[in-house]
Write a protein that holds these residues in place. Sequence first.
Motif, PDB file in Angstrom:
ATOM      1  N   THR A 120      26.580  28.065 -12.195  1.00 19.45           N
ATOM      2  CA  THR A 120      25.479  27.211 -11.737  1.00 19.45           C
ATOM      3  C   THR A 120      24.408  27.960 -10.971  1.00 19.45           C
ATOM      4  O   THR A 120      23.277  27.478 -10.866  1.00 19.45           O
ATOM      5  N   ASP A 121      24.744  29.121 -10.424  1.00 17.67           N
ATOM      6  CA  ASP A 121      23.748  29.864  -9.653  1.00 17.67           C
ATOM      7  C   ASP A 121      23.582  31.292 -10.154  1.00 17.67           C
ATOM      8  O   ASP A 121      23.317  32.210  -9.381  1.00 17.67           O
ATOM      9  N   ARG A 171      26.213  14.315  -7.836  1.00 18.57           N
ATOM     10  CA  ARG A 171      25.866  15.384  -6.897  1.00 18.57           C
ATOM     11  C   ARG A 171      26.494  15.140  -5.529  1.00 18.57           C
ATOM     12  O   ARG A 171      26.776  16.090  -4.796  1.00 18.57           O
ATOM     13  N   ARG A 214      35.354  28.282  -5.851  1.00 15.00           N
ATOM     14  CA  ARG A 214      34.786  26.928  -5.936  1.00 15.00           C
ATOM     15  C   ARG A 214      35.815  25.949  -6.490  1.00 15.00           C
ATOM     16  O   ARG A 214      35.936  24.812  -6.003  1.00 15.00           O
ATOM     17  N   ALA A 266      27.789  18.820 -10.903  1.00 14.44           N
ATOM     18  CA  ALA A 266      26.418  18.340 -11.107  1.00 14.44           C
ATOM     19  C   ALA A 266      25.457  19.502 -11.331  1.00 14.44           C
ATOM     20  O   ALA A 266      24.474  19.382 -12.065  1.00 14.44           O
ATOM     21  N   GLY A 267      25.752  20.646 -10.719  1.00 16.52           N
ATOM     22  CA  GLY A 267      24.896  21.808 -10.865  1.00 16.52           C
ATOM     23  C   GLY A 267      24.868  22.399 -12.257  1.00 16.52           C
ATOM     24  O   GLY A 267      24.010  23.238 -12.570  1.00 16.52           O
ATOM     25  N   VAL A 297      31.872  26.234 -13.319  1.00 10.66           N
ATOM     26  CA  VAL A 297      31.104  26.035 -12.090  1.00 10.66           C
ATOM     27  C   VAL A 297      30.593  27.345 -11.490  1.00 10.66           C
ATOM     28  O   VAL A 297      29.696  27.329 -10.643  1.00 10.66           O
ATOM     29  N   PRO A 352      29.280  18.176  -6.420  1.00  9.63           N
ATOM     30  CA  PRO A 352      28.063  18.977  -6.532  1.00  9.63           C
ATOM     31  C   PRO A 352      28.255  20.224  -7.392  1.00  9.63           C
ATOM     32  O   PRO A 352      27.311  20.677  -8.051  1.00  9.63           O
ATOM     33  N   GLU A 353      29.488  20.754  -7.404  1.00 11.56           N
ATOM     34  CA  GLU A 353      29.758  21.930  -8.224  1.00 11.56           C
ATOM     35  C   GLU A 353      29.544  21.624  -9.708  1.00 11.56           C
ATOM     36  O   GLU A 353      29.030  22.459 -10.471  1.00 11.56           O
ATOM     37  N   HIS A 366      26.074  10.993 -13.096  1.00  9.22           N
ATOM     38  CA  HIS A 366      24.976  11.969 -13.031  1.00  9.22           C
ATOM     39  C   HIS A 366      23.621  11.268 -13.024  1.00  9.22           C
ATOM     40  O   HIS A 366      22.732  11.613 -12.229  1.00  9.22           O
ATOM     41  N   VAL A 417      21.321  23.989 -16.719  1.00  3.28           N
ATOM     42  CA  VAL A 417      21.575  25.435 -16.763  1.00  3.28           C
ATOM     43  C   VAL A 417      21.832  25.851 -18.212  1.00  3.28           C
ATOM     44  O   VAL A 417      22.741  25.318 -18.853  1.00  3.28           O
TER      45      VAL A 417
END
Length: 269
Positions: A123-124, A67, A143, A74-75, A120, A71-72, A61, A79
């Motif tokens: 993350t968004d 990432r 994911r 790393a996000g 995961v 990337p899933e 990281h 958060v």
Amino acid sequence: MLRLATLLAEGECKAADEDLDTMLGRMEAGALATTPASLIWPELARGLMAPAPATMLRALHECGCLREILPEVAGLFGVPQISDDLGETDLGAHMLAALTEAARREAPLSVRFALLVMNVGKTDSPPEHLPHHYRHAERARPRIEALCARFGVPPECRTLAVMASTDVERVHRVSPVRAGPVADLLQQIGGFDAPALYDLLIQVCTCDYCAHGTRSGQDYPKAALLEIARAACADIPDARQADEKSREAVREARAMAVAHAFRPLRWST
């Protein structure tokens, strides 16, 4: 790059600045872009099973490689999520703490992989909802499945990771005042008919619980509560192959047995 990160995890050593610079330079030179996923997974699995898996992930990281590779995952860093003490915790830091706990308990690869990826879907989450994560399990499943397909992750790891993304929080919410839902949850997570998978999920829940605050090494209270419920239902025959009426009778019998077993706990609290 991956082997260096893995060796750090096996030696339980913090990455030196020159190591991170080397990894960053190789990444910027495009080394990861030409590395097939089939070669990446064995290194990730080796690092996850090392004595200090968090060291590997932290190094990846910090140099930016995570990432590129995951990337899933790393996000998760940066958060926020509600912690048990009603404060907030960083999901990335919490994931590292949970993996450290899994290593201390010598958990198998499927448990460690589940802890790596089960969040995961968070993350968004919409910024206006943070630190809450509504319907994250719906986002997590595709994911996790895509990640597993990309790397050729073993089926048992995929199964537990998808299950954890949905059921870990349900296990954390188990209460002695809700006997019926507890009996239903045990059926859903294999407590009656898939004991090996159930035990693995409880290991995931335990590591997740012990990653909060200063709980490392403690017992997981909900595991003991679920064992009381399972024992109460031990003599009730399974009715999966029976008709709907028989299945409902078994469901009601289990709920009553759990309620009877939980009665002293409800009065004591």
